[in-house]
Write a protein that holds these residues in place. Structure first.
Motif, short mmCIF file in Angstrom:
data_model
loop_
_atom_site.label_atom_id
_atom_site.label_comp_id
_atom_site.label_asym_id
_atom_site.label_seq_id
_atom_site.Cartn_x
_atom_site.Cartn_y
_atom_site.Cartn_z
N GLY A 1 0.83 -1.20 0.00
CA GLY A 1 0.00 0.00 0.00
C GLY A 1 0.86 1.24 0.00
N ASN A 2 0.71 2.05 1.02
CA ASN A 2 1.43 3.33 1.13
C ASN A 2 2.66 3.23 2.03
N ALA A 3 3.15 2.02 2.23
CA ALA A 3 4.24 1.83 3.18
C ALA A 3 5.20 0.75 2.70
N GLU A 4 6.38 0.73 3.32
CA GLU A 4 7.37 -0.31 3.07
C GLU A 4 7.61 -1.07 4.37
N VAL A 5 7.58 -2.39 4.29
CA VAL A 5 7.90 -3.24 5.43
C VAL A 5 9.42 -3.35 5.51
N ILE A 6 9.96 -3.09 6.70
CA ILE A 6 11.40 -3.07 6.91
C ILE A 6 11.81 -4.19 7.87
N HIS A 7 12.83 -4.98 7.48
CA HIS A 7 13.43 -5.98 8.37
C HIS A 7 14.88 -5.58 8.60
#
Length: 153
Positions: free
Chosen positions: A11-17
């Motif tokens: 969506g409007n975000a990035e998942v960060i690991h």
């Protein structure tokens, strides 16, 4: 341990690991989410299994029809969350953060985690979980969720 994946757009975000990420671990949260577009943040008041609209001061009889079991309350809470997200122009994948308050983590967390995982359908927001002595609305409530979403601009 798996290699650290690059940010994944949701969506409007990035998942960060980060270092230590292991894709084989089943978890109801991710370490970080970065809002990447000119999305608008939406803060949703705590959702529970109780009726969303109710009088203050509280009238206990208003809450007599709500489920008292964890499975019933979690269904109601996520139904209420769905309504709030839709009213704000958001979808499930727009949720970037959940703060979860439990009155009994040991009894209810697995039930909530299962429903939450199914409800999000693979999307995992950031999350914090706390155990508290009681919720303000009604002593029969078992948990409450505070949610932040990133609405499309």
């Amino acid at each position: 341990m798996s290699a650290i994946p690059g940010p994944r757009r949701v969506g409007n975000a990035e998942v960060i690991h980060h270092e230590g990420y292991d894709e084989s671990i089943v978890s109801p949260f991710v370490p970080a989410i970065r809002v990447v577009s000119n999305a608008r943040l939406v803060f949703i008041s705590g959702v529970t299994g109780a009726p969303v609209y109710h009088d203050h001061p509280h009238q206990p009889e208003v809450f007599d029809s709500m489920p008292t079991d964890a499975a019933g309350q979690v269904r109601n809470a996520f139904d209420h969350l769905e309504l709030a997200l839709a009213a704000a122009g958001c979808e499930r994948h727009d949720v970037v953060n959940m703060i979860r308050f439990f009155t009994d983590i040991e009894a209810d967390q697995d039930i909530v985690n299962k429903h939450q995982g199914e409800w999000f359908g693979g999307h995992i927001p950031t999350s914090t979980t706390l155990e508290i002595s009681r919720l303000a609305t009604d002593p029969r409530l078992r948990f409450e969720f505070h949610v932040v979403a990133a609405a499309p601009a």
